[in-house]
Design a protein around this motif. Structure first.
Motif, PDB file in Angstrom:
ATOM      1  N   ASN A 157       0.797  -1.222   0.000  1.00 31.53           N
ATOM      2  CA  ASN A 157       0.000   0.000   0.000  1.00 31.53           C
ATOM      3  C   ASN A 157       0.831   1.274   0.000  1.00 31.53           C
ATOM      4  O   ASN A 157       0.300   2.363   0.238  1.00 31.53           O
ATOM      5  N   GLY A 158       2.130   1.159  -0.279  1.00 31.11           N
ATOM      6  CA  GLY A 158       2.936   2.353  -0.491  1.00 31.11           C
ATOM      7  C   GLY A 158       4.050   2.611   0.493  1.00 31.11           C
ATOM      8  O   GLY A 158       4.847   3.540   0.296  1.00 31.11           O
ATOM      9  N   ALA A 159       4.153   1.855   1.577  1.00 26.84           N
ATOM     10  CA  ALA A 159       5.250   2.055   2.526  1.00 26.84           C
ATOM     11  C   ALA A 159       6.569   1.630   1.886  1.00 26.84           C
ATOM     12  O   ALA A 159       6.595   0.801   0.968  1.00 26.84           O
ATOM     13  N   SER A 160       7.648   2.164   2.388  1.00 21.34           N
ATOM     14  CA  SER A 160       8.969   1.856   1.837  1.00 21.34           C
ATOM     15  C   SER A 160       9.925   1.482   2.964  1.00 21.34           C
ATOM     16  O   SER A 160      10.097   2.247   3.913  1.00 21.34           O
ATOM     17  N   ILE A 161      10.510   0.303   2.848  1.00 15.97           N
ATOM     18  CA  ILE A 161      11.508  -0.181   3.804  1.00 15.97           C
ATOM     19  C   ILE A 161      12.692  -0.709   3.013  1.00 15.97           C
ATOM     20  O   ILE A 161      12.546  -1.605   2.175  1.00 15.97           O
ATOM     21  N   SER A 162      13.856  -0.164   3.275  1.00  9.90           N
ATOM     22  CA  SER A 162      15.052  -0.585   2.554  1.00  9.90           C
ATOM     23  C   SER A 162      15.306  -2.079   2.750  1.00  9.90           C
ATOM     24  O   SER A 162      15.327  -2.576   3.873  1.00  9.90           O
ATOM     25  N   GLY A 163      15.480  -2.796   1.643  1.00  8.98           N
ATOM     26  CA  GLY A 163      15.805  -4.209   1.695  1.00  8.98           C
ATOM     27  C   GLY A 163      14.613  -5.129   1.867  1.00  8.98           C
ATOM     28  O   GLY A 163      14.784  -6.351   1.935  1.00  8.98           O
ATOM     29  N   ALA A 164      13.413  -4.572   1.962  1.00 12.87           N
ATOM     30  CA  ALA A 164      12.211  -5.400   2.148  1.00 12.87           C
ATOM     31  C   ALA A 164      11.227  -5.148   1.022  1.00 12.87           C
ATOM     32  O   ALA A 164      11.177  -4.061   0.442  1.00 12.87           O
ATOM     33  N   SER A 165      10.439  -6.152   0.704  1.00 10.04           N
ATOM     34  CA  SER A 165       9.394  -6.023  -0.310  1.00 10.04           C
ATOM     35  C   SER A 165       8.230  -6.907   0.086  1.00 10.04           C
ATOM     36  O   SER A 165       8.358  -7.797   0.935  1.00 10.04           O
ATOM     37  N   THR A 166       7.103  -6.663  -0.541  1.00 11.80           N
ATOM     38  CA  THR A 166       5.953  -7.521  -0.291  1.00 11.80           C
ATOM     39  C   THR A 166       6.285  -8.964  -0.619  1.00 11.80           C
ATOM     40  O   THR A 166       5.971  -9.884   0.145  1.00 11.80           O
ATOM     41  N   SER A 167       6.954  -9.185  -1.744  1.00  6.64           N
ATOM     42  CA  SER A 167       7.291 -10.545  -2.168  1.00  6.64           C
ATOM     43  C   SER A 167       8.199 -11.238  -1.166  1.00  6.64           C
ATOM     44  O   SER A 167       7.981 -12.399  -0.798  1.00  6.64           O
ATOM     45  N   SER A 168       9.232 -10.538  -0.704  1.00  6.37           N
ATOM     46  CA  SER A 168      10.177 -11.170   0.219  1.00  6.37           C
ATOM     47  C   SER A 168       9.531 -11.463   1.569  1.00  6.37           C
ATOM     48  O   SER A 168       9.819 -12.496   2.193  1.00  6.37           O
ATOM     49  N   ASP A 169       8.650 -10.583   2.026  1.00  6.74           N
ATOM     50  CA  ASP A 169       8.011 -10.825   3.318  1.00  6.74           C
ATOM     51  C   ASP A 169       7.016 -11.980   3.243  1.00  6.74           C
ATOM     52  O   ASP A 169       6.944 -12.805   4.164  1.00  6.74           O
ATOM     53  N   ILE A 170       6.261 -12.058   2.153  1.00  8.21           N
ATOM     54  CA  ILE A 170       5.353 -13.195   1.992  1.00  8.21           C
ATOM     55  C   ILE A 170       6.152 -14.483   1.831  1.00  8.21           C
ATOM     56  O   ILE A 170       5.783 -15.539   2.359  1.00  8.21           O
ATOM     57  N   ARG A 171       7.284 -14.403   1.155  1.00 10.83           N
ATOM     58  CA  ARG A 171       8.137 -15.587   0.978  1.00 10.83           C
ATOM     59  C   ARG A 171       8.674 -16.078   2.320  1.00 10.83           C
ATOM     60  O   ARG A 171       8.870 -17.288   2.525  1.00 10.83           O
ATOM     61  N   THR A 172       8.933 -15.169   3.247  1.00  9.35           N
ATOM     62  CA  THR A 172       9.378 -15.577   4.579  1.00  9.35           C
ATOM     63  C   THR A 172       8.328 -16.465   5.232  1.00  9.35           C
ATOM     64  O   THR A 172       8.666 -17.442   5.920  1.00  9.35           O
ATOM     65  N   ILE A 173       7.063 -16.153   5.003  1.00 10.55           N
ATOM     66  CA  ILE A 173       5.990 -16.980   5.552  1.00 10.55           C
ATOM     67  C   ILE A 173       5.907 -18.312   4.821  1.00 10.55           C
ATOM     68  O   ILE A 173       6.001 -19.381   5.428  1.00 10.55           O
ATOM     69  N   THR A 174       5.741 -18.270   3.516  1.00 15.46           N
ATOM     70  CA  THR A 174       5.495 -19.508   2.763  1.00 15.46           C
ATOM     71  C   THR A 174       6.671 -20.480   2.825  1.00 15.46           C
ATOM     72  O   THR A 174       6.476 -21.690   2.938  1.00 15.46           O
ATOM     73  N   SER A 175       7.889 -19.952   2.793  1.00 15.63           N
ATOM     74  CA  SER A 175       9.066 -20.831   2.783  1.00 15.63           C
ATOM     75  C   SER A 175       9.232 -21.565   4.102  1.00 15.63           C
ATOM     76  O   SER A 175       9.855 -22.638   4.146  1.00 15.63           O
ATOM     77  N   ASN A 176       8.684 -21.020   5.161  1.00 11.26           N
ATOM     78  CA  ASN A 176       8.777 -21.674   6.464  1.00 11.26           C
ATOM     79  C   ASN A 176       7.560 -22.523   6.798  1.00 11.26           C
ATOM     80  O   ASN A 176       7.465 -23.065   7.899  1.00 11.26           O
ATOM     81  N   ARG A 177       6.641 -22.627   5.853  1.00  5.65           N
ATOM     82  CA  ARG A 177       5.435 -23.420   6.074  1.00  5.65           C
ATOM     83  C   ARG A 177       5.294 -24.562   5.081  1.00  5.65           C
ATOM     84  O   ARG A 177       4.299 -25.293   5.115  1.00  5.65           O
ATOM     85  N   GLY A 178       6.248 -24.703   4.181  1.00  5.04           N
ATOM     86  CA  GLY A 178       6.143 -25.742   3.163  1.00  5.04           C
ATOM     87  C   GLY A 178       5.137 -25.398   2.095  1.00  5.04           C
ATOM     88  O   GLY A 178       4.623 -26.284   1.400  1.00  5.04           O
ATOM     89  N   ALA A 179       4.842 -24.114   1.930  1.00  2.00           N
ATOM     90  CA  ALA A 179       3.859 -23.657   0.951  1.00  2.00           C
ATOM     91  C   ALA A 179       4.560 -23.134  -0.298  1.00  2.00           C
ATOM     92  O   ALA A 179       5.731 -22.743  -0.253  1.00  2.00           O
ATOM     93  N   ALA A 180       3.837 -23.100  -1.395  1.00  2.00           N
ATOM     94  CA  ALA A 180       4.407 -22.637  -2.658  1.00  2.00           C
ATOM     95  C   ALA A 180       4.703 -21.136  -2.601  1.00  2.00           C
ATOM     96  O   ALA A 180       3.980 -20.363  -1.960  1.00  2.00           O
ATOM     97  N   ASP A 181       5.754 -20.744  -3.300  1.00  2.00           N
ATOM     98  CA  ASP A 181       6.117 -19.333  -3.389  1.00  2.00           C
ATOM     99  C   ASP A 181       5.068 -18.569  -4.210  1.00  2.00           C
ATOM    100  O   ASP A 181       4.452 -19.116  -5.121  1.00  2.00           O
ATOM    101  N   ILE A 182       4.884 -17.300  -3.862  1.00  2.00           N
ATOM    102  CA  ILE A 182       3.980 -16.412  -4.608  1.00  2.00           C
ATOM    103  C   ILE A 182       4.850 -15.267  -5.131  1.00  2.00           C
ATOM    104  O   ILE A 182       5.129 -14.309  -4.398  1.00  2.00           O
ATOM    105  N   PRO A 183       5.314 -15.337  -6.369  1.00  5.82           N
ATOM    106  CA  PRO A 183       6.327 -14.381  -6.859  1.00  5.82           C
ATOM    107  C   PRO A 183       5.895 -12.917  -6.784  1.00  5.82           C
ATOM    108  O   PRO A 183       6.669 -12.056  -6.381  1.00  5.82           O
ATOM    109  N   ASN A 184       4.685 -12.628  -7.194  1.00  6.77           N
ATOM    110  CA  ASN A 184       4.193 -11.241  -7.188  1.00  6.77           C
ATOM    111  C   ASN A 184       2.845 -11.186  -6.480  1.00  6.77           C
ATOM    112  O   ASN A 184       1.788 -11.159  -7.122  1.00  6.77           O
ATOM    113  N   PRO A 185       2.860 -11.151  -5.157  1.00 13.29           N
ATOM    114  CA  PRO A 185       1.606 -11.258  -4.406  1.00 13.29           C
ATOM    115  C   PRO A 185       0.656 -10.103  -4.690  1.00 13.29           C
ATOM    116  O   PRO A 185       1.044  -8.931  -4.702  1.00 13.29           O
ATOM    117  N   SER A 186      -0.605 -10.436  -4.925  1.00 14.99           N
ATOM    118  CA  SER A 186      -1.670  -9.434  -5.025  1.00 14.99           C
ATOM    119  C   SER A 186      -2.176  -9.147  -3.618  1.00 14.99           C
ATOM    120  O   SER A 186      -1.814  -9.821  -2.649  1.00 14.99           O
TER     121      SER A 186
END
Length: 493
Positions: A393-422
């Motif tokens: 929704n527009g926030a900016s954090i150096s080194g972080a992205s929506t994709s990387s944060d969602i990947r932190t969740i899915t990769s630790n749950r055995g779930a498929a990656d979501i490359p460009n999360p809606s």
């Protein structure tokens, strides 16, 4: 109004309710005047102020159960072996001023205790940091109480453009019996919550952890304050604030993500082994050095506020009432390999030959009966999910992205990656990750989405709740509006 008065009896009851939460029981043989006149007494009142959080009206039961049963995460298996009549009104989203959440009394109970400490700290110690730490704890507890109250009894923050709709009374002083506080706007309630948390963050010792407790994650810390601020800003739509505070918690390095292997304890065929593994997994941390839990509510059978067979571990278990079931709508969201999809218990109902499901997040601490359980309020996964939504929704954090944060969740749950999360993907991950932790109803409300469910035994009217519906706000208890003419009831009740 007696709910707001802090008498000697109230001071002692707050303290008594925390006896198993503490490693050393508080001394009760003194008046409230004496208790509030010394640092030691104020310290004990602060410790006791945590106790009502474990009540069945709050994190020990209803606050989680009500807000899951009103969504597609929960199911009342009507006519099954586990239908004792409990939870029916919550499931049907059918509440009245006589049958509503009883959080109101407990929330203002804690606020009153916190106010009495905050207003009596001056001059009680030569060590200003000790006083600041107590004040920070009480500011957090006051903020959390106001936050849960306004979420329960008011429409979401963005219901009006400037949040000028009615919230709950904001209490920052000691109320007299003749005081009749009116409801403030939601904007003012959130403003007080934010101010309390910002002050608490500023004054607490970053390394402070309350001494003499059995569970150091069930008391206020700097990171708990920051995590709650992230959530509050999420609800306000303050995206940069939400992301900034989530990042502070993540970057503290005091917490680590649970992995799929960590969560696989549920797959054990032995119920006693599952319970033992779960207790070791969630409840036995004695420091902030590992695990996801940032703040949780401690529950044990020695507590006077706990609910026994009415507690969340009993209502989500085959060993007791079991009325708060999990829904196929939720379980169908998990793909094969996603460990979160295994975190359910099941039992065949002989009455109607249906399989009844429950969340496995509240096994309880007993091996043959549920006994009591801790309830997680804030954890690391939520911080990644908060930040992912905020960045989207527009926030900016150096080194972080929506994709990387969602990947932190899915990769630790055995779930498929979501490359460009809606945004739908983000909401979906929140629901799957935080299911049965009391988030989904409030997430739907704050984002203006319709609550729908298909696998349902509820009344037809309860299977769809659209934005703006009066049912997003629960009615204020009749006993409160009866004794206080200044309390305006919510529309529709």
């Amino acid at each position: 109004m007696k709910k707001y008065i802090f008498t000697a009896a109230l001071a002692l009851s707050v303290l008594t309710g925390c006896k198993d939460f503490l490693t050393e029981e508080p001394v009760l043989s003194q008046s409230d005047v004496l208790t509030l006149s010394t640092y030691e007494g104020l310290d004990k009142v602060t410790a006791g102020a945590y106790a009502p959080l474990a009540s069945t009206a709050w994190y020990g039961g209803d606050f989680i159960i009500i807000n899951e049963m009103k969504t597609g995460n929960g199911k009342k298996y009507i006519g099954s072996d586990f239908d004792t009549g409990r939870c029916t009104d919550w499931y049907n989203i059918n509440y009245t001023p006589d049958n509503t959440s009883s959080l109101w009394g407990y929330g203002y109970y804690v606020i009153t205790a916190a106010n009495n400490v905050i207003l009596n700290l001056e001059g009680k110690s030569d060590n200003q940091q000790d006083l600041n730490n107590l004040k920070a704890e009480c500011l957090f507890l006051r903020a959390l109480s106001h936050f849960d109250l306004v979420r329960t009894y008011a429409q979401p923050y963005n219901y009006t453009e400037d949040a000028s709709h009615l919230g709950v009374p904001v209490i920052t002083s000691v109320q007299a019996a003749t005081d009749m506080p009116a409801r403030e706007t939601v904007a003012k309630v959130y403003g007080q919550i934010e101010a309390d948390l910002l002050e608490a963050e500023k004054i607490i010792d970053p390394s402070y952890v309350r001494a003499g407790v059995k569970d150091t994650r069930s008391v206020v810390s700097l990171e708990a304050i920051q995590a709650l601020l992230s959530r509050v800003y999420l609800y306000m739509g303050n995206w940069q604030g939400c992301a900034d505070y989530a990042t502070k918690v993540i970057n503290s390095k005091k917490f680590s993500m649970w992995t799929a292997d960590d969560l696989s304890f549920v797959n054990s065929e032995n119920a006693a082994e599952r319970a033992t593994n779960y207790e070791n997994f969630v409840y036995s941390f004695d420091s902030h050095s590992d695990g996801e839990v940032i703040f949780e509510v401690y529950g044990a059978s020695g507590q006077s506020y706990g609910g026994g067979n009415e507690a969340i571990c009993s209502l989500t278990s085959e060993n007791q009432y079991g009325d708060a079931g999990a829904c196929a709508d939720l379980m169908g969201l998990y793909a094969e390999g996603d460990v979160r999809g295994t975190m359910f218990q099941s039992k065949l109902s002989e009455k109607d030959s249906r399989t009844v499901y429950w969340t496995a997040k509240y096994f309880g601490k007993g091996l043959t009966t549920p006994d009591y359980t801790n309830t997680i309020v804030l954890r690391l996964s939520e911080m990644y999910l908060n930040r992912a939504e905020a960045i989207y929704n527009g926030a900016s954090i150096s080194g972080a992205s929506t994709s990387s944060d969602i990947r932190t969740i899915t990769s630790n749950r055995g779930a498929a990656d979501i490359p460009n999360p809606s945004i739908s993907d983000i909401y979906g991950e929140r629901r799957k990750e935080l299911a049965w932790e009391g988030h989904e109803w409030f997430d739907l409300a704050r984002t203006g989405r319709t609550m729908t469910r298909t696998d349902s035994d509820a009344n037809a009217a309860a299977n769809e709740v659209r934005p703006g519906d009066t049912r997003w706000a629960m009615p204020i208890p009749r006993r409160e509006t009866t004794v206080n003419d200044n309390l305006e009831q919510n529309p529709g009740y």
